[in-house]
Design a protein around this motif. Structure first.
Motif, short mmCIF file in Angstrom:
data_model
loop_
_atom_site.label_atom_id
_atom_site.label_comp_id
_atom_site.label_asym_id
_atom_site.label_seq_id
_atom_site.Cartn_x
_atom_site.Cartn_y
_atom_site.Cartn_z
N TRP A 120 0.83 -1.20 0.00
CA TRP A 120 0.00 0.00 0.00
C TRP A 120 0.86 1.25 0.00
CZ3 TRP A 120 -5.03 -1.21 -0.34
CH2 TRP A 120 -5.51 -2.38 0.26
N CYS B 286 -1.61 3.93 4.92
CA CYS B 286 -1.49 2.49 4.72
C CYS B 286 -0.07 2.13 4.30
CB CYS B 286 -2.46 2.02 3.65
SG CYS B 286 -4.20 2.16 4.10
N CYS C 82 -5.49 -2.93 5.67
CA CYS C 82 -5.22 -1.58 6.18
C CYS C 82 -6.48 -1.00 6.80
CB CYS C 82 -4.72 -0.68 5.05
SG CYS C 82 -4.40 1.02 5.61
N VAL D 68 -5.64 6.12 -1.38
CA VAL D 68 -4.83 4.93 -1.11
C VAL D 68 -4.54 4.23 -2.43
CG1 VAL D 68 -4.70 2.72 0.10
CG2 VAL D 68 -5.86 4.67 1.17
N ALA E 252 -2.96 0.66 -4.19
CA ALA E 252 -2.53 -0.73 -4.02
C ALA E 252 -1.74 -1.15 -5.26
CB ALA E 252 -3.75 -1.64 -3.85
#
Length: 246
Positions: A135, A140, A146, A156, A158
């Motif tokens: 992340w 995160c 998270c 966020v 990923a």
């Protein structure tokens, strides 16, 4: 309508969000009645008018219901909201989902608006040909789930990368089929010595080499790779070396 009987209005909605109330109505010095609205919930509104009071439905707007006649009822949403945005990056593939199921993102950017201080848990799941590498943003980090407190708007990301199962020049792919879609004329697909469960259709007008049996460093082929599935060459040419088709 007079007296002190209980009058009930049904729940209402605006757009895709339902607003309604529960609890006690309070009034101010001007005779306005107020009650907190909670987003993403469904209730019904019950009001006991003052003696001789009379209430009729008014206007529904995104955050308030206004009704008036003799007295006013003003219902307002008090909690601020913040947007949580989730993006997927990298050349791998996977899914990011939230604990409340309001976010389920497989590509690009997805988002949802939450009440302030809501707690949300994000979980990343890589597909069978990729790995989740971590992340970034929104507080995160790492590769586990998270937990996020929505005190402000947050973004966020990923990251997913393909597993190093197939190598073409300096690029890695998680499967033979994925690599084939990106390969150019005359290139060699170097395949790790392992079993691939795939049904393959080589249908592009290119000539390529499919060479199996490589070790993890993809330097020299030392064994063979196997394909558990069908292999069809419908167009172009395929040269196969070190591959066993089961």
């Amino acid at each position: 309508v007079g007296g002190v009987s209980m009058y009930t209005y049904p729940s209402w909605s605006s757009g895709s969000t339902s607003y309604s109330v529960t609890g006690s109505v309070t009034s101010d010095a001007n005779g306005n009645y107020s009650m907190v609205l909670l987003p993403y919930s469904s209730y019904s509104l019950s009001i006991t008018p003052p003696s001789g009071g009379q209430f009729v439905p008014g206007v529904v707007s995104p955050y308030s219901l206004l009704t008036s006649k003799v007295q006013n009822i003003i219902l307002s949403k008090s909690n601020p909201e913040h947007r949580l945005s989730v993006s997927l990056s990298g050349s791998g593939a996977g899914t990011v989902s939230s604990s409340d199921n309001n976010i389920s993102c497989v590509s690009g950017t997805c988002s949802w608006v939450y009440d302030e201080n809501s707690v949300v848990t994000l979980t990343a799941t890589a597909d069978s040909w990729s790995s989740f590498t971590g992340w970034s943003g929104g507080g995160c980090s790492g590769v586990g789930s998270c937990g996020i407190i929505m005190d402000v708007a947050k973004e966020v990301t990923a990251a997913f990368t393909p597993l190093h199962y197939v190598k073409v020049t300096d690029l890695f792919y998680g499967g033979i089929g994925k690599a084939y879609l990106a390969v150019a004329e005359g290139q060699v697909l170097k395949v790790l010595a392992r079993e691939f469960v795939e049904n393959l259709d080589f249908g592009r007008d290119v000539t390529i080499v499919l060479q199996g049996g490589y070790d993890i460093n993809f330097i020299n082929p030392e064994g063979y790779s196997s394909i558990a599935g069908t292999v069809t060459v419908s167009k172009g040419s395929l040269v196969v070396d070190g591959i066993v088709i089961k």
